[in-house]
Design a protein around this motif. Structure first.
Motif, mmCIF file in Angstrom:
data_model
loop_
_atom_site.group_PDB
_atom_site.id
_atom_site.type_symbol
_atom_site.label_atom_id
_atom_site.label_comp_id
_atom_site.label_asym_id
_atom_site.label_seq_id
_atom_site.Cartn_x
_atom_site.Cartn_y
_atom_site.Cartn_z
ATOM 1 N N ILE A 42 2.975 -5.214 13.842
ATOM 2 C CA ILE A 42 4.109 -4.391 13.432
ATOM 3 C C ILE A 42 3.854 -3.791 12.058
ATOM 4 C CG2 ILE A 42 6.571 -4.430 12.871
ATOM 5 C CD1 ILE A 42 6.802 -6.639 15.065
ATOM 6 N N SER A 43 3.386 -4.618 11.127
ATOM 7 C CA SER A 43 3.041 -4.087 9.807
ATOM 8 C C SER A 43 2.014 -4.992 9.138
ATOM 9 C CB SER A 43 4.279 -3.973 8.905
ATOM 10 O OG SER A 43 4.721 -5.256 8.509
ATOM 11 N N ARG A 44 1.240 -4.388 8.263
ATOM 12 C CA ARG A 44 0.266 -5.132 7.460
ATOM 13 C C ARG A 44 0.247 -4.442 6.103
ATOM 14 N NH1 ARG A 44 -4.358 -5.523 10.629
ATOM 15 N NH2 ARG A 44 -4.561 -3.290 10.404
ATOM 16 N N VAL A 45 0.506 -5.212 5.059
ATOM 17 C CA VAL A 45 0.446 -4.680 3.702
ATOM 18 C C VAL A 45 -0.407 -5.619 2.854
ATOM 19 C CG1 VAL A 45 2.598 -3.361 3.812
ATOM 20 C CG2 VAL A 45 2.663 -5.749 3.092
ATOM 21 N N HIS A 46 -0.977 -5.064 1.813
ATOM 22 C CA HIS A 46 -1.951 -5.782 0.995
ATOM 23 C C HIS A 46 -1.509 -5.834 -0.465
ATOM 24 C CE1 HIS A 46 -4.974 -5.207 4.247
ATOM 25 N NE2 HIS A 46 -4.227 -4.137 4.470
ATOM 26 N N ALA A 47 -1.819 -6.935 -1.110
ATOM 27 C CA ALA A 47 -1.670 -7.078 -2.556
ATOM 28 C C ALA A 47 -3.050 -7.455 -3.092
ATOM 29 C CB ALA A 47 -0.627 -8.139 -2.893
ATOM 30 N N PRO A 48 -3.971 -6.476 -3.192
ATOM 31 C CA PRO A 48 -5.347 -6.796 -3.589
ATOM 32 C C PRO A 48 -5.455 -7.400 -4.989
ATOM 33 C CG PRO A 48 -5.012 -4.416 -3.486
ATOM 34 C CD PRO A 48 -3.777 -5.053 -2.951
#
Length: 106
Positions: A42-48
């Motif tokens: 559904i969603s994928r977000v990153h905090a690199p």
């Protein structure tokens, strides 16, 4: 299908650098394990800046979850914290069931 919220933590900057190189190839190849029979991203977000990844998905079972997530743990040591979650309709249904059970208890 059940909903899941998944938090991933990449163990170190070397794994993060190598992992994102493979991730870029994965995306360029059409992200084949993002949507397949029994699994839907559904969603994928990153905090690199902190080596974290946040995913919301739906899956039929834990084997489908492993099919999507296991390679990142095996190859780069990503630690996945998987939580089953409810969508709005499911939480309302659940709350009604709990209220009915409480009322039945007297």
């Amino acid at each position: 299908m059940a909903y899941y919220h998944v938090h991933g933590l990449i163990p170190d900057t070397l794994s993060q650098s190598e992992g994102y190189q493979l991730f870029e190839q994965y995306i360029a190849n059409g992200a084949p394990k993002d949507n397949f029979d029994g699994f839907e991203l559904i969603s994928r977000v990153h905090a690199p800046q902190t080596g974290e990844v946040f995913v919301t998905c739906k899956a039929d079972n834990h084997l489908k979850m492993a099919e999507h997530f296991a390679i990142w743990r095996a190859k780069f040591g990503v630690e996945w914290d998987v939580k089953p979650v409810f969508n709005d309709e499911e939480v309302i249904k659940r709350n009604k069931q709990v209220a009915e059970e409480i009322a039945a208890m007297g």
